[in-house]
Scaffold this motif. Sequence first.
Motif, mmCIF file in Angstrom:
data_model
loop_
_atom_site.group_PDB
_atom_site.id
_atom_site.type_symbol
_atom_site.label_atom_id
_atom_site.label_comp_id
_atom_site.label_asym_id
_atom_site.label_seq_id
_atom_site.Cartn_x
_atom_site.Cartn_y
_atom_site.Cartn_z
ATOM 1 N N ALA A 205 -12.370 -5.128 79.019
ATOM 2 C CA ALA A 205 -12.350 -6.509 79.532
ATOM 3 C C ALA A 205 -11.342 -6.895 80.539
ATOM 4 C CB ALA A 205 -12.463 -7.470 78.242
ATOM 5 N N ASP A 206 -11.690 -7.599 81.542
ATOM 6 C CA ASP A 206 -10.955 -8.138 82.580
ATOM 7 C C ASP A 206 -10.830 -9.763 82.504
ATOM 8 O OD1 ASP A 206 -10.628 -5.575 83.940
ATOM 9 O OD2 ASP A 206 -12.580 -5.728 84.469
ATOM 10 N N LEU A 207 -11.747 -10.331 81.916
ATOM 11 C CA LEU A 207 -11.843 -11.816 82.280
ATOM 12 C C LEU A 207 -12.467 -12.452 81.041
ATOM 13 C CD1 LEU A 207 -11.256 -14.396 84.098
ATOM 14 C CD2 LEU A 207 -13.463 -13.732 85.068
ATOM 15 N N ILE A 208 -12.044 -13.789 80.590
ATOM 16 C CA ILE A 208 -12.668 -14.209 79.545
ATOM 17 C C ILE A 208 -13.184 -15.883 80.098
ATOM 18 C CG2 ILE A 208 -12.480 -15.723 77.591
ATOM 19 C CD1 ILE A 208 -10.196 -13.714 76.817
ATOM 20 N N VAL A 209 -14.663 -16.106 79.875
ATOM 21 C CA VAL A 209 -14.876 -17.217 80.432
ATOM 22 C C VAL A 209 -15.507 -18.252 79.033
ATOM 23 C CG1 VAL A 209 -16.928 -18.595 81.504
ATOM 24 C CG2 VAL A 209 -15.902 -16.349 82.570
ATOM 25 N N VAL A 210 -14.815 -19.514 78.860
ATOM 26 C CA VAL A 210 -15.298 -20.385 78.157
ATOM 27 C C VAL A 210 -16.040 -21.292 78.406
ATOM 28 C CG1 VAL A 210 -14.256 -21.992 76.416
ATOM 29 C CG2 VAL A 210 -13.005 -20.327 76.935
ATOM 30 N N ALA A 211 -17.399 -21.313 78.137
ATOM 31 C CA ALA A 211 -18.406 -22.242 78.556
ATOM 32 C C ALA A 211 -19.064 -23.011 77.596
ATOM 33 C CB ALA A 211 -19.461 -21.305 79.312
ATOM 34 N N ARG A 212 -19.715 -24.366 78.270
ATOM 35 C CA ARG A 212 -20.260 -25.276 77.504
ATOM 36 C C ARG A 212 -21.181 -25.957 78.421
ATOM 37 N NH1 ARG A 212 -21.821 -29.728 75.167
ATOM 38 N NH2 ARG A 212 -22.104 -30.172 72.886
ATOM 39 N N GLY A 213 -22.064 -26.737 78.022
ATOM 40 C CA GLY A 213 -22.813 -27.639 78.856
ATOM 41 C C GLY A 213 -22.377 -28.917 78.639
ATOM 42 N N GLY A 214 -22.909 -29.864 79.290
ATOM 43 C CA GLY A 214 -22.381 -31.122 79.476
ATOM 44 C C GLY A 214 -22.712 -31.884 78.105
ATOM 45 N N GLY A 215 -22.164 -33.184 78.025
ATOM 46 C CA GLY A 215 -22.382 -34.019 76.767
ATOM 47 C C GLY A 215 -21.318 -35.095 76.821
ATOM 48 N N SER A 216 -21.353 -35.855 75.933
ATOM 49 C CA SER A 216 -20.582 -36.853 75.595
ATOM 50 C C SER A 216 -19.163 -36.383 75.218
ATOM 51 C CB SER A 216 -21.090 -37.863 74.557
ATOM 52 O OG SER A 216 -20.700 -37.230 73.165
ATOM 53 N N LEU A 217 -18.338 -37.517 75.243
ATOM 54 C CA LEU A 217 -16.713 -37.074 74.936
ATOM 55 C C LEU A 217 -16.736 -36.499 73.744
ATOM 56 C CD1 LEU A 217 -13.797 -37.127 75.331
ATOM 57 C CD2 LEU A 217 -13.730 -39.513 74.841
ATOM 58 N N GLU A 218 -17.544 -37.094 72.695
ATOM 59 C CA GLU A 218 -17.576 -36.731 71.368
ATOM 60 C C GLU A 218 -17.963 -35.195 71.226
ATOM 61 O OE1 GLU A 218 -18.636 -39.412 72.345
ATOM 62 O OE2 GLU A 218 -17.244 -40.789 71.237
ATOM 63 N N ASP A 219 -19.278 -34.964 72.195
ATOM 64 C CA ASP A 219 -19.609 -33.585 72.001
ATOM 65 C C ASP A 219 -18.849 -32.513 72.590
ATOM 66 O OD1 ASP A 219 -22.034 -34.668 71.208
ATOM 67 O OD2 ASP A 219 -22.718 -34.976 73.202
ATOM 68 N N LEU A 220 -17.895 -32.810 73.348
ATOM 69 C CA LEU A 220 -17.025 -32.076 73.942
ATOM 70 C C LEU A 220 -15.654 -31.889 73.377
ATOM 71 C CD1 LEU A 220 -17.678 -32.752 77.945
ATOM 72 C CD2 LEU A 220 -18.919 -31.049 76.357
ATOM 73 N N TRP A 221 -15.622 -32.591 72.425
ATOM 74 C CA TRP A 221 -14.089 -32.808 71.710
ATOM 75 C C TRP A 221 -13.371 -31.555 71.201
ATOM 76 C CZ3 TRP A 221 -10.993 -36.278 72.766
ATOM 77 C CH2 TRP A 221 -9.684 -36.312 71.743
ATOM 78 N N ALA A 222 -14.300 -30.827 70.787
ATOM 79 C CA ALA A 222 -13.791 -29.500 70.376
ATOM 80 C C ALA A 222 -12.803 -28.619 71.393
ATOM 81 C CB ALA A 222 -14.886 -28.097 69.990
ATOM 82 N N PHE A 223 -13.066 -28.913 72.541
ATOM 83 C CA PHE A 223 -12.355 -28.260 73.688
ATOM 84 C C PHE A 223 -11.022 -29.193 74.079
ATOM 85 C CE2 PHE A 223 -16.476 -26.842 74.067
ATOM 86 C CZ PHE A 223 -16.631 -25.386 73.993
ATOM 87 N N ASN A 224 -10.952 -30.394 73.247
ATOM 88 C CA ASN A 224 -9.732 -30.983 73.562
ATOM 89 C C ASN A 224 -8.840 -30.813 72.168
ATOM 90 O OD1 ASN A 224 -10.082 -32.514 75.909
ATOM 91 N ND2 ASN A 224 -11.521 -33.824 74.929
ATOM 92 N N GLU A 225 -9.127 -30.113 71.335
ATOM 93 C CA GLU A 225 -8.258 -29.753 70.179
ATOM 94 C C GLU A 225 -6.991 -28.440 70.824
ATOM 95 O OE1 GLU A 225 -8.523 -31.109 67.437
ATOM 96 O OE2 GLU A 225 -10.431 -31.829 67.193
ATOM 97 N N GLU A 226 -5.874 -28.937 69.950
ATOM 98 C CA GLU A 226 -4.835 -28.235 70.454
ATOM 99 C C GLU A 226 -4.965 -26.704 70.231
ATOM 100 O OE1 GLU A 226 -0.879 -28.976 68.809
ATOM 101 O OE2 GLU A 226 -1.242 -31.185 68.982
ATOM 102 N N VAL A 227 -5.948 -26.218 69.113
ATOM 103 C CA VAL A 227 -6.041 -24.715 68.607
ATOM 104 C C VAL A 227 -6.585 -24.171 69.899
ATOM 105 C CG1 VAL A 227 -8.025 -25.175 67.548
ATOM 106 C CG2 VAL A 227 -6.817 -22.997 67.133
ATOM 107 N N VAL A 228 -7.487 -24.952 70.536
ATOM 108 C CA VAL A 228 -8.401 -24.299 71.615
ATOM 109 C C VAL A 228 -7.349 -24.077 72.695
ATOM 110 C CG1 VAL A 228 -10.215 -24.476 73.141
ATOM 111 C CG2 VAL A 228 -10.560 -25.037 71.199
ATOM 112 N N ALA A 229 -6.665 -25.098 73.225
ATOM 113 C CA ALA A 229 -5.700 -25.042 74.311
ATOM 114 C C ALA A 229 -4.661 -24.088 74.354
ATOM 115 C CB ALA A 229 -5.004 -26.385 74.565
ATOM 116 N N ARG A 230 -4.229 -23.706 73.105
ATOM 117 C CA ARG A 230 -3.241 -22.854 72.684
ATOM 118 C C ARG A 230 -3.706 -21.513 72.946
ATOM 119 N NH1 ARG A 230 1.503 -25.341 71.573
ATOM 120 N NH2 ARG A 230 1.512 -27.500 70.634
ATOM 121 N N ALA A 231 -4.935 -21.288 72.220
ATOM 122 C CA ALA A 231 -5.649 -19.860 72.318
ATOM 123 C C ALA A 231 -5.803 -19.435 73.853
ATOM 124 C CB ALA A 231 -7.013 -20.256 71.630
ATOM 125 N N ILE A 232 -6.161 -20.589 74.800
ATOM 126 C CA ILE A 232 -6.164 -20.262 76.110
ATOM 127 C C ILE A 232 -5.025 -19.647 76.682
ATOM 128 C CG2 ILE A 232 -7.035 -21.186 78.276
ATOM 129 C CD1 ILE A 232 -9.495 -22.760 76.712
#
Length: 393
Positions: A205-232
């Motif tokens: 593997a050369d590259l990772i893409v984290v993708a999700r479609g649009g939504g409200s702030l609540e819908d996208l909130w998983a990508f505002n969690e520390e565990v995701v930011a630290r994993a990236i």
Amino acid sequence: MAGLPLFDRLDEESALCTVSELTAQIKVTLESDFADVAVIGEVSNLSRPRSGHVYLSLKDESSQIRAVIWKSTAQRLAFELSDGLSVRVWGDLAVYAPRGEYQITIRRVEPEGIGALELAFRQRFEKLKAEGLFDPDRKRPLPRFPRRIVVVSSPTGAAIRDFLQVTGRRWSATEILVAPSRVQGVGAAEEVAEAIAMANRVVGADLIVVARGGGSLEDLWAFNEEVVARAIAGSRLPVVSAIGHEVDVTLADLAADFRALTPSEAGERCVPDAREARQTLDRLRDRLMRDARDRLADARQRLDDLAGSLDRALRRQVEDRRNRLARLAASIEALSPLAVLARGYALAFRPGEDAPLRDAHALRPGDPVLVRLASGSVLARVEEVRAEDLKPK
């Protein structure tokens, strides 16, 4: 009491109750009459013991009341409480009988004047920024021609379809793998982090893409969690985030090496365009051919110039040597005995000898002498040896 009639004293004694009984009556009254309260106040005396419960006081300019948030509720708070923060709380009034105190049991809490998620985003942003997770210097370049890309996304969502459609149209040489993960709801953040860790273990593997479609702030909130930011931020491979739409900015976007505005744009940025690549190769081929022709012409011209220079140098060298030979021949000719004879001199030899005579005393009258002239020779006989001619002048 002493002055009261007996029956009055008996009535008062019959009305007496214990502290526990009174507290129980108060508890029933308060907890039934104030079963649902909503309060605005400022947080103070905040405490977080190891139990996981949160203890605090709510106050205004003239009063305060104790409050508690039980562990199960505290774990669901999106933002961090702190002393001095103005909040709105909803809960019920409870009496703590052992101390005869009452407090609010908080079921829900929001910051005053700002949404809970917005405050949580700001708090986490400042925390992670201070740790350097968003520093531009740690951003890594994306591979120009990736061989294998791992996409962390829902396998049934629109985001992965858009990404595959764009990459398939642009560049079919790259292999696309999907690390499935929920992208919304409770536990989604942990799944995304685990999928990122798994993508880092994919061979080739050369590259990772984290993708999700649009939504409200609540819908996208998983990508505002520390565990995701630290994993990236901790990913071995470069990470492209493609979360929501252009106006949506998450902590995952800020931690990623590159932020794509949409999953479709991520497809455009992650792989090259085959048509553009062919055009570039054609231009490079034409340029190489022109350069080769120009260099060949230059080399041929330099070779011709070198051959001409060499021919002229050889001619000069031959001419120089010819002149030197002529001068040498002239010098030899000038030193030749024949040249001396041509100037009127003669050489005398004894007949049969090759060495010329140098001393007149070597001859006697009557000896034969062979005289060599410039042209021919003369055989003579010595008539007289003149000694006076032998004296130096």
